[in-house]
Design an enzyme around this catalytic site. Sequence first.
Site, PDB file in Angstrom:
ATOM      1  N   GLY A   1       1.229  -5.291   4.202  1.00 39.74           N
ATOM      2  CA  GLY A   1       0.218  -5.125   3.259  1.00 39.74           C
ATOM      3  C   GLY A   1      -0.864  -5.986   3.910  1.00 39.74           C
ATOM      4  O   GLY A   1      -1.322  -6.902   3.389  1.00 39.74           O
ATOM      5  N   ALA A   2      -1.509  -5.422   5.048  1.00 37.86           N
ATOM      6  CA  ALA A   2      -2.499  -6.210   6.048  1.00 37.86           C
ATOM      7  C   ALA A   2      -3.761  -5.863   6.024  1.00 37.86           C
ATOM      8  O   ALA A   2      -4.424  -6.369   6.729  1.00 37.86           O
ATOM      9  CB  ALA A   2      -1.705  -6.123   7.393  1.00 37.86           C
ATOM     10  N   SER A   3      -4.088  -4.739   5.244  1.00 37.90           N
ATOM     11  CA  SER A   3      -5.314  -4.293   5.377  1.00 37.90           C
ATOM     12  C   SER A   3      -6.590  -4.575   4.546  1.00 37.90           C
ATOM     13  O   SER A   3      -7.661  -4.235   4.895  1.00 37.90           O
ATOM     14  CB  SER A   3      -5.161  -2.766   5.392  1.00 37.90           C
TER      15      SER A   3
ATOM     16  N   ASP B   1       4.308   4.364   4.203  1.00 42.80           N
ATOM     17  CA  ASP B   1       5.039   3.671   3.065  1.00 42.80           C
ATOM     18  C   ASP B   1       5.817   2.390   3.419  1.00 42.80           C
ATOM     19  O   ASP B   1       6.920   2.761   3.983  1.00 42.80           O
ATOM     20  CB  ASP B   1       5.583   4.903   2.204  1.00 42.80           C
TER      21      ASP B   1
ATOM     22  N   TYR C   1       0.579 -14.999  -8.802  1.00 44.54           N
ATOM     23  CA  TYR C   1      -0.569 -15.514  -9.735  1.00 44.54           C
ATOM     24  C   TYR C   1       0.125 -16.067 -11.092  1.00 44.54           C
ATOM     25  O   TYR C   1       0.932 -15.643 -11.484  1.00 44.54           O
ATOM     26  CB  TYR C   1      -1.754 -14.560  -9.950  1.00 44.54           C
TER      27      TYR C   1
ATOM     28  N   TYR D   1      -0.735 -10.761 -18.189  1.00 44.02           N
ATOM     29  CA  TYR D   1      -0.583 -11.267 -16.916  1.00 44.02           C
ATOM     30  C   TYR D   1       0.960 -11.833 -16.710  1.00 44.02           C
ATOM     31  O   TYR D   1       2.152 -11.290 -16.532  1.00 44.02           O
ATOM     32  CB  TYR D   1      -1.163 -12.100 -16.036  1.00 44.02           C
TER      33      TYR D   1
ATOM     34  N   VAL E   1     -11.476 -11.471  -6.851  1.00 43.64           N
ATOM     35  CA  VAL E   1     -11.908  -9.983  -6.990  1.00 43.64           C
ATOM     36  C   VAL E   1     -11.357  -9.355  -5.789  1.00 43.64           C
ATOM     37  O   VAL E   1     -11.328  -9.551  -4.836  1.00 43.64           O
ATOM     38  CB  VAL E   1     -13.246  -9.639  -6.968  1.00 43.64           C
ATOM     39  N   THR E   2      -9.993  -8.487  -6.294  1.00 39.83           N
ATOM     40  CA  THR E   2      -9.558  -7.605  -5.228  1.00 39.83           C
ATOM     41  C   THR E   2      -9.444  -6.259  -5.940  1.00 39.83           C
ATOM     42  O   THR E   2      -9.491  -6.060  -7.270  1.00 39.83           O
ATOM     43  CB  THR E   2      -8.093  -8.112  -5.081  1.00 39.83           C
TER      44      THR E   2
END
Length: 406
Positions: A48-50, A111, A226, A236, A276-277
């Site tokens: 998940g590096a991008s 994937d 989180y 959440y 913010v993502t």
Amino acid sequence: MIVQPKVRGFICTTAHPEGCARHVGEWINYAKQQPSLTGGPQKVLIIGASTGFGLASRIVAAFGAGAKTIGVFFERPASGKRTASPGWYNTAAFEKTALAAGLYAKSISGDAFSDEIKQQTIDLIQKDWQGGVDLVIYSIASPRRVHPRTGEIFNSVLKPIGQTYHNKTVDVMTGEVSPVSIEPATEKEIRDTEAVMGGDDWALWINALFKYNCLAEGVKTVAFTYIGPELTHAVYRNGTIGRAKLHLEKTARELDTQLESALSGQALISVNKALVTQASAAIPVVPLYISLLYKIMKEKNIHEGCIEQMWRLFKERLYSNQNIPTDSEGRIRIDDWEMREDVQAEIKRLWESINTGNVETLSDIAGYREDFYKLFGFGLNGIDYERGVEIEKAIPSITVTPENPE
């Protein structure tokens, strides 16, 4: 072509190649300006590096510690008149800068949930590094997962559990604050979300890497979660996503036991701050909370973005040459400044009175918007957005077979 932002709901469907490169450049400069990390990692795999925390940790590893990095992600290149996804442009810029600095950087797009991509990654680690991965960052936010063994498709949802949740939310683009009601999740939705966002895939990755002798003695692996204040708990922490994160924490404890006995390694959970993502923009209530949080933390001069957070994680937690400080549940807390009593009391006070009329003054919704656009390469200084740009950008380590233009 000229690339402008096109926003639909909470997602922007276009990305600006030069803007994304500029944004990545800012993060790289931040990492380079910090004192160098002594005893930092040398061979780092980021799943998940991008974008977001994954990209920031890749940058800190490479430019803060001089590490070799392999990044795995699911992004799409440009095709016809359609721009690439932001993560594609981010990685193209990262690799280019890393290579120019003499750093090893390779990426695999596909994937991450599949056995095939795990095998490709393992083959690359064995061929280029002969194993020895000393840090594995797991940072995947995905709406769906196909189980690699059974083929079952799981879709994750963001819903409360047990009862309908009523609160207020904001349309970040218009600034309209309105009541929101979210229906509770079904049992299937709860299970599905856990299958996508829980620790199942993280464990599959670590077990596969271990089986093929890819991990170094003393390896660390970290996944992110989180917690947040009570205000967001229903949607959440106590909702479907929170249930999945509990599974992630349970997985961390299991992996920790395995790695500790086999390699004197560690599996850790890092509790990060709200930011913010692309992932957080999709959660009702959260954007309004973040807009308030930004204002208060900026006023107190303790605001951090992804890159500052990851720098602190590496420098003051993972590689401080001391025992890693954790809470009573064994989690690393870099949400400590967000959760400070003075910060939360102020948010609670403002939350009661915030509405469409005062949202622009009481909160930093403008800062939220600015950060949102930045995710897609828009609104950065020094870029002429009226000028045409080449939307096809190559990632040096990835060969792309051109699709037929749509």
